[in-house]
Design an enzyme around this catalytic site. Structure first.
Site, PDB file in Angstrom:
ATOM      1  N   GLU A 467       0.829  -1.211   0.000  1.00  0.00           N
ATOM      2  CA  GLU A 467       0.000   0.000   0.000  1.00  0.00           C
ATOM      3  C   GLU A 467       0.862   1.259   0.000  1.00  0.00           C
ATOM      4  O   GLU A 467       0.678   2.163   0.823  1.00  0.00           O
ATOM      5  CB  GLU A 467      -0.959   0.006   1.201  1.00  0.00           C
ATOM      6  CG  GLU A 467      -1.917  -1.162   1.182  1.00  0.00           C
ATOM      7  CD  GLU A 467      -3.016  -1.089   2.251  1.00  0.00           C
ATOM      8  OE1 GLU A 467      -3.021  -0.156   3.066  1.00  0.00           O
ATOM      9  OE2 GLU A 467      -3.887  -1.981   2.245  1.00  0.00           O
ATOM     10  N   GLU A 543      -4.329  -8.832   0.489  1.00  0.00           N
ATOM     11  CA  GLU A 543      -4.798  -8.486   1.832  1.00  0.00           C
ATOM     12  C   GLU A 543      -6.321  -8.457   1.775  1.00  0.00           C
ATOM     13  O   GLU A 543      -6.893  -7.736   0.958  1.00  0.00           O
ATOM     14  CB  GLU A 543      -4.219  -7.130   2.242  1.00  0.00           C
ATOM     15  CG  GLU A 543      -4.183  -6.907   3.731  1.00  0.00           C
ATOM     16  CD  GLU A 543      -3.392  -5.650   4.097  1.00  0.00           C
ATOM     17  OE1 GLU A 543      -2.217  -5.533   3.709  1.00  0.00           O
ATOM     18  OE2 GLU A 543      -3.966  -4.774   4.751  1.00  0.00           O
TER      19      GLU A 543
END
Ligand SMILES: *[C@@H]1O[C@H](CO)[C@@H](O)[C@H](O)[C@H]1NC(C)=O
Ligand SMILES: *[C@@H]1O[C@H](CO)[C@@H](O)[C@H](O)[C@H]1NC(C)=O
Ligand SMILES: *[C@@H]1O[C@H](CO)[C@@H](O)[C@H](O)[C@H]1NC(C)=O
Length: 857
Positions: A467, A543
């Site tokens: 991220e 994720e």
């Protein structure tokens, strides 16, 4: 002579511990014991990373391809600091063994440390000192003496006898220093300085020399650091090609010739000392101060392949590389590896040895709950065993390189690992995180990481980032291209991903990556958009979920859908900071496991699987209560911080272990204040049908309601004291049952231990589970009695916990409030101890004590 040696090590290799295999010519010993330590919150030495940097940067030269960092001509700093000198009296410093985490003992509420970082005192400067004994042989000029550091948090700088040797700033890196130059016969003073800023992480990073330290003594002609690369480019049941690259390093003053040979052995084969393949001996000349590659390959007939259980078996091999001259062995270097192939199929997901393996993974931070970041083999093994019992076959090392030993365990247990490097690139996420090091260190850190980990068969892909900021930007795409090409150059055998929560198919970032790794957005429907845009790339959920809950706490009314915000009525108790263990709550992004399962089913077979956020609760990131007066640890785990499974554990087990007859019902059934109130009964199971009875009255038999659905629900049940029973059926036959009974008053402590026998090495651990029960032995689910642990015999209580994210009692405390009926004590033997360790647990009030005996041997 060889045969004898290998018989010995094959016996050892059966225990699959490469560290204990005899390696003639090479001595690698642990440097973990007997250090002196002191932490300073104000700088005691006026040094800083900036003043030390010119002497640390050249350490990166081995791992960069461009212009090298120059060695400074000025004399190195720090020589005048008392702590680096042999004469310094460190009697008042703390005596510690490594791995050591100076922050984990607390207290919570450390000034300047955010909830996100776990409110523990990680910041400050830590000095470690140890005396190193060197023999005349060590300093005779024929030996190289290396310090190998598996990890030190962070900005490490190392002095030997007052001389700055070097160091490495990134806390998650493994690195080596050559001590030879400054070593002298007799006692030497090794001093290590670490420094941690506040706001250097988004989670609890730990602090100190938190991984293993090694001293390596070898001939100046030796196999270089991480100097082998073993790959298996062609694999079939009939035969496999094993390619071995050996890098020989000559740190001596003159050119030398050396014979290089490698034999391949099956680990745990039991068939004797015969090598299954031998690479022919090559004689190579290496100039002084140079390195040479020796590359060759060999065919292993009928290979026993490495693959993940239950459909495959994680067989391992050992490559034993010998450097010799005539009959003299100069160095022996062992590389454990596995023979297996990986296929990244855009249309069929991940294939190991041509067999599809659906990725059932969890993301995990590096801390071990109450033990903090200090690496412990047993603690890690226990975590992996719990995950395996749930049916997990994969791990993502979010968001940093793991301890090397974790990958050894993954190799042995057959876990698939997504090995992750970074949480940020040039743009940071906190004021003092890795973005400060990125410009000068990212190439060295990444190359070192890949070289360290690339021989592990468990590693099935690399992640270069999590991220990262600005995923839409051209800069990030350029950084991704550079990082991925670094990985490809160090390891052409595996694909690379970066976990994307914000990039869209039209951004440049995903186009640069081998594998599309989506965080959360896959479940919102974006798997399809990415698949369409990138039909030749494999996709997975790097994720997923981020479901949040606290074990054993239930709130009402229960949401009728399969996913809900934690802040919605009935999802949580904000004042108490607990989230409902009906397991339907998300934090504002993400989904319940149920919603993820349905999305995964929708996109089969091409979505390769998922890595759930997270396997275990971890220190820090107590979303949604990270602010002032908030909690200490996360709510994301399928398993709580103490290692007690939340209800979700069985939801995953229902999906991930379809062969297991299992029925799990919730909530607990002790609700004196809810008589006559709607108290939904939910059942997690892989059964086709489930029936529920309350006090013998059927509440109905319900069918599995769709693909990917493992939750059966009776949302209209009204509570009455007694017992609730759930029975699952498959093919019309009973397929598991579960019962919850109304508990009476807390009357006793039921104490048990995970292993009755532990090693008396001062490191192995016994996990003592304490259950508060009524006089019939039923767990009392809402007790918060304080229990007190005491240990008699040659053992020691290391820490206690209960899995409650709101509990601010420091971990070493012998007294611990139970949470939802449970408490945990972690016990070890004294170093070198043998005998019976008795752990007694006493409750407050009229509760009978409990006891358990652990034998150290
Ligand atoms: C070396 O250090 C050890 C342990 O610190 C000590 O017992 C010993 O006396 C020292 N030897 C010398 C020669 O100083
Ligand atoms: C041997 O392998 C190394 C590492 O992969 C490579 O850089 C080198 O070019 C290879 N040498 C030969 C002769 O193939
Ligand atoms: C323990 O439980 C009681 C009853 O639910 C509650 O009033 C009390 O606040 C709890 N104590 C702690 C320390 O959580």
């Amino acid at each position: 002579m060889f045969a004898l040696t290998y018989l010995v090590f094959l016996a050892v290799a059966n225990a699959a511990n490469a560290a204990t295999i005899p390696t003639p010519g090479r001595v690698r010993t642990s440097l973990n014991d007997n250090w002196k330590f002191s932490r300073f919150t104000n700088n005691p030495d006026s040094l800083s990373y900036n003043s030390l940097k010119p002497w640390l940067l050249p350490q990166a030269n081995l791992f960069i391809t461009g212009t090298k960092y120059p060695n400074p001509s000025a004399s190195s700093p720090g020589a005048n600091i008392p702590y680096v000198q042999s004469s310094f009296n460190d009697d008042t410093w703390q005596q510690v063994d490594l791995p050591h985490d100076w922050a984990i003992t607390g207290p919570f509420g450390a000034p300047g440390i955010s909830g996100g970082m776990g409110r523990l005192p990680t910041n400050g400067i830590g000095w470690y000192r140890k005396t190193l004994l060197a023999t005349a042989d060590d300093i005779s000029g024929t030996k190289s003496i290396f310090l190998d550091v598996d990890g030190a948090m962070s900005y490490a700088a190392v002095w030997l006898n007052g001389n700055l040797v070097g160091g490495w700033p990134w806390g998650y890196a493994s690195w080596r220093l050559d001590l030879t130059r400054y070593l002298r016969e007799g006692n030497n003073t090794l001093a290590i300085r670490l420094e941690n800023a506040v706001d250097n992480s988004r989670w609890y990073p730990g602090a100190g020399i938190y991984r293993n330290l090694w001293l390596v003594k070898v001939d100046r002609m030796h196999v270089a650091q991480w100097g082998t690369q073993v790959t298996t480019p062609d694999v079939s049941e009939k035969e496999a090609t094993v390619k071995v690259v050996v890098q020989v390093e000559n740190l001596g003053g003159a050119a030398r010739e050396v014979d290089v040979s490698t034999r391949i052995y099956a680990v745990g084969d039991g068939s004797g000392a015969e090598a299954v393949a031998t690479i022919k001996t090559v004689t190579t000349a290496v100039a002084a101060g140079e390195k040479r590659f020796v590359n060759d390959s060999v065919t292993v007939p009928n290979p026993r392949l490495w693959g993940p259980p239950p459909s495959q078996t994680p067989h391992l091999y050992l490559a034993v590389t010998t450097l010799s001259s005539g009959s003299a062995v100069i160095d022996t270097y062992t590389t454990r590896f596995g023979i297996r192939s990986i296929t990244y199929s855009p249309s069929n997901g991940l294939l190991i040895n041509s067999q599809r393996v659906y990725v059932q993974g969890t993301c995990n931070h590096h801390d071990q709950g109450a033990l903090g970041a200090a690496y412990n083999h047993r603690a890690t093994q226990r975590q992996l065993q719990i995950l395996r019992d749930m049916g997990a076959n994969a791990l993502r090392t979010s968001h940093n390189p793991p301890a090397p030993d974790l990958l050894d365990l993954a190799d042995e247990m057959g876990f698939l690992v997504l090995d992750e490097a970074f949480d940020c690139w040039s743009a940071g996420k906190t004021a003092n995180d890795y973005h400060l090091l990125y410009p000068e260190w990212h190439e060295a850190d990444l190359r070192a990481f890949i070289r360290r980990d690339r021989n592990h068969p468990s590693v099935i892909a690399w992640s270069i980032g999590n991220e990262v900021q600005n995923q839409e930007s051209a800069l990030v795409a350029r950084e991704a291209i550079e990082l991925q090409s670094i990985v490809h150059s160090e390891d052409p055998s595996r694909q690379v991903t970066s976990a994307m929560n914000a990039a869209t198919p039209d951004h440049a970032l995903p186009a640069t990556l081998d594998i599309i790794g989506l965080n959360y957005q896959g479940e919102y429907g974006n798997y399809a958009a990415f698949h369409q845009k990138f039909p030749d790339k494999m996709i997975w959920g790097s994720e997923t979920a981020s479901c949040i809950s606290s074990r054993g706490t239930y709130f009402f009314p229960v949401h009728s859908g399969n996913n809900n915000r934690y802040s919605a009525v009935g999802s949580s108790d904000a004042a108490a900071r607990y989230i409902s263990a009906y397991e339907l709550a998300d934090p504002g992004w993400g989904d319940s496991p149920d919603a993820v399962f349905v999305a995964q089913e929708r996109f089969q077979p091409w979505v390769a699987g998922e890595f759930v956020w997270t396997g275990f609760d971890y220190l820090g990131e107590p979303t949604p209560w990270g602010g002032q007066g908030g909690s200490r640890s996360s709510y994301f785990g399928i398993v709580d911080l103490a290692g007690f499974p939340k209800d979700r554990f069985w939801l995953y087990q229902a999906r991930w272990r379809p062969e297991k007859a299992m029925v799990h019902l919730l909530p607990h059934w002790t609700w004196p204040e809810r008589v006559g109130d709607v108290t939904p009964v939910h059942v997690f199971s892989g059964a086709e049908e489930v029936e529920v009875w309350v006090n013998g009255v059927s509440q109905g038999r319900r069918k599995k309601s769709g693909k990917g659905v493992y939750r059966f629900r009776w949302d209209e049940v009204k509570y009455q004291a007694g017992e609730v029973v759930a029975v699952g059926y498959k093919d019309g036959k009973e397929w598991g049952r579960d019962v919850k009974k109304t508990a009476g008053k807390a009357a006793a402590l039921a104490v048990s231990v995970d292993r009755a026998v532990i090693d008396g090495d001062g490191r192995d651990l016994a996990y003592v589970r304490v259950e508060v029960v009524d006089d019939k032995g039923t767990m009392v689910p809402r007790t918060n009695n304080t229990v007190e642990f005491s240990v008699a015999g040659p053992g020691k209580l290391v820490a206690t916990d209960n899995g409650d994210p709101t509990d601010m009692t420091a971990f070493p405390s012998a007294s611990r409030r139970a949470f939802s009926g449970l408490a945990l004590g972690i016990v070890k033997a004294e170093k070198g101890a043998k005998g019976k360790i008795t752990v007694t647990v006493r409750g407050d009030g009229l509760i009978r004590e409990g006891e358990v005996v652990v034998t150290a041997q």
